[in-house]
Design a protein around this motif. Structure first.
Motif, short mmCIF file in Angstrom:
data_model
loop_
_atom_site.label_atom_id
_atom_site.label_comp_id
_atom_site.label_asym_id
_atom_site.label_seq_id
_atom_site.Cartn_x
_atom_site.Cartn_y
_atom_site.Cartn_z
N THR A 89 10.83 0.18 5.18
CA THR A 89 10.26 -0.11 3.87
C THR A 89 9.73 -1.53 3.84
N GLU A 123 4.93 0.50 4.15
CA GLU A 123 4.21 -0.52 3.39
C GLU A 123 4.74 -0.70 1.97
N HIS A 124 5.74 0.08 1.59
CA HIS A 124 6.25 0.03 0.21
C HIS A 124 7.72 0.43 0.20
N SER A 164 13.18 5.70 6.58
CA SER A 164 12.02 5.02 7.14
C SER A 164 12.04 3.54 6.81
N GLY A 200 0.83 -1.20 0.00
CA GLY A 200 0.00 0.00 0.00
C GLY A 200 0.86 1.25 0.00
N GLU A 201 0.23 2.40 0.15
CA GLU A 201 0.93 3.68 0.04
C GLU A 201 1.32 4.28 1.38
N GLU A 202 0.96 3.63 2.48
CA GLU A 202 1.35 4.14 3.80
C GLU A 202 2.84 3.93 4.03
N MET A 203 3.44 4.80 4.83
CA MET A 203 4.86 4.68 5.16
C MET A 203 5.13 3.31 5.81
N ASN A 232 11.28 9.78 7.19
CA ASN A 232 10.24 10.22 8.11
C ASN A 232 10.33 11.74 8.30
N HIS A 279 6.44 9.75 -2.73
CA HIS A 279 6.49 11.08 -2.11
C HIS A 279 7.96 11.49 -2.10
#
Length: 387
Positions: A275, A244-245, A273, A239-242, A267, A251
């Protein structure tokens, strides 16, 4: 800095030395070059769009493109009279390639690998140990590729006199991004010659997965100044949440880490962050500074493929072409599937299969054949206990 300066001087001297080039070509012969480029007719017919050609780097010795760079840098290490090779690895392919290069040149070898990656890529860990390598489990941080890079850099700094650090991707401090790109550029040179031999022209599009960037730059580099569209596929994960990818351009945020400036997943405090990717080789928060530049120049376009899309592409390529790709490469296949079906039949694309999928046995079996796989492992454990 003294070690980096020495490496740059030795590299610039080596690439102008006919003797060095001869040795490198001999090693590429040992590795199994050239790797094939073929028309994927069944996949193309199934999708009903552009003609798809596959550059199968998975047929290279050790199973992936990583060996090109490892062999080249092992020659540089010998030129600097180093005795031991150091490497970091995520999917294990760079570690395996470095271990192979070390065994070939009778050098010592230490490979740093995150504890999480060691579990999901154990076949490569086992093979590295067979080759005589000390595989160093990294238990700090996320215990994946980012932390393996940190550990390898620290170890190299402590042993500069007799060790050479072979970075596996086109990143890190100068001159590493250039060195890795140049050793991997054999891929694109072969594609240009092979595709022209098959069709009499250049492809309309080239697509490759993008972790750090060694395989994508390896195939892109010869086409930068050509009228060929270049597509890099990042890990879209879950997904696109921090966390999760592993998509640096979802971004985009510029930073400096591990000796280079590029786009990183960060972050709010600017720290790297966490991944995620189903593929260990794409599970990294940074990207090659050259790819970052090519992104800003709009010369290379980037897209994302999720874990599920990669698994679906993995299955489709196997069923249509009999090729078992690495999970990293499956992201490129997923991108190709999405694009090809909407392109006219007269258009053509090359998909880079940067490695083969036997290393991902524990990952794919978990998702595609869990019940039978669990039963098999239980039986094996029982038999081993009885022995």
């Amino acid at each position: 800095m003294s070690a980096l300066k020495q490496l740059e001087e030795v590299y610039l001297d080596a690439i102008n030395d006919p003797g060095f080039k001869k040795k490198f070509i001999e090693l590429l012969d040992y590795a199994g070059r050239p790797t094939p480029l073929f028309f994927a007719k069944s996949l193309s017919d199934h999708l009903g769009g552009a003609k798809i050609y596959i550059k199968n780097e998975g047929l290279l010795h050790t199973g992936a493109h990583k060996l090109n760079n490892a062999l080249g840098q092992s020659l540089l290490a010998q030129r600097m009279q180093k005795k031991t090779l150091i490497a970091e690895t995520g999917a294990g392919q760079h570690g395996l390639a470095t271990s192979t290069a070390a065994a070939r040149s009778q050098m010592g070898c230490r490979v740093f690998m995150g504890e999480v990656d060691m579990k999901r890529q154990y076949p490569n860990v086992y093979n590295m140990k067979l080759l005589g390598t000390k595989v160093m489990a990294v238990k700090e941080g996320t215990r994946t590729l980012k932390d393996a890079v940190n550990a390898a850099l620290k170890d190299w700094i402590e042993h500069l006199d007799d060790c050479h650090y072979i970075i596996g991707s086109a990143l890190g401090p100068h001159p590493y991004p250039t060195i890795v790109r140049d050793f991997q550029s054999i891929i694109g040179r072969e594609v240009k010659e092979q595709f022209n031999g098959l069709t009499g022209k250049l492809p309309d599009l080239i697509i490759a997965c993008v972790g750090g960037g060694s395989n994508s730059l390896g195939i892109f580099h010869s086409f930068i100044d050509e009228d060929v569209k270049l597509i890099g596929v990042e890990a879209g994960g879950r997904g696109e949440e921090m966390g999760e990818h592993a998509s640096r351009f979802l971004h985009p945020k510029i930073g400096i880490a591990q000796g280079y400036k590029s786009y990183f997943i960060q972050n709010e405090e600017g720290q790297l962050s966490q991944t995620h990717s189903i593929s260990a080789g794409l599970d990294y928060g940074g990207i090659s500074p050259e790819l970052a530049y090519l992104h800003d120049q709009k010369r290379v376009e980037f897209m994302r493929a999720t874990d599920q899309e990669a698994l679906d592409a993995f299955k489709l390529l196997i069923k249509t072409e009999g090729v078992i790709p690495a999970m990293e490469s499956s992201h490129a296949v997923a991108g190709a599937i999405r694009l090809a079906k909407n392109m006219p039949r007269e258009k053509s694309m090359v998909v880079h299969i940067s490695g083969r999928g036997d290393k991902d046995l524990f990952i794919t079996a978990k998702h595609l054949d869990l019940k039978n796989w669990n039963e098999f492992l239980k039986q094996e454990i029982e038999e081993m206990s009885n022995d």
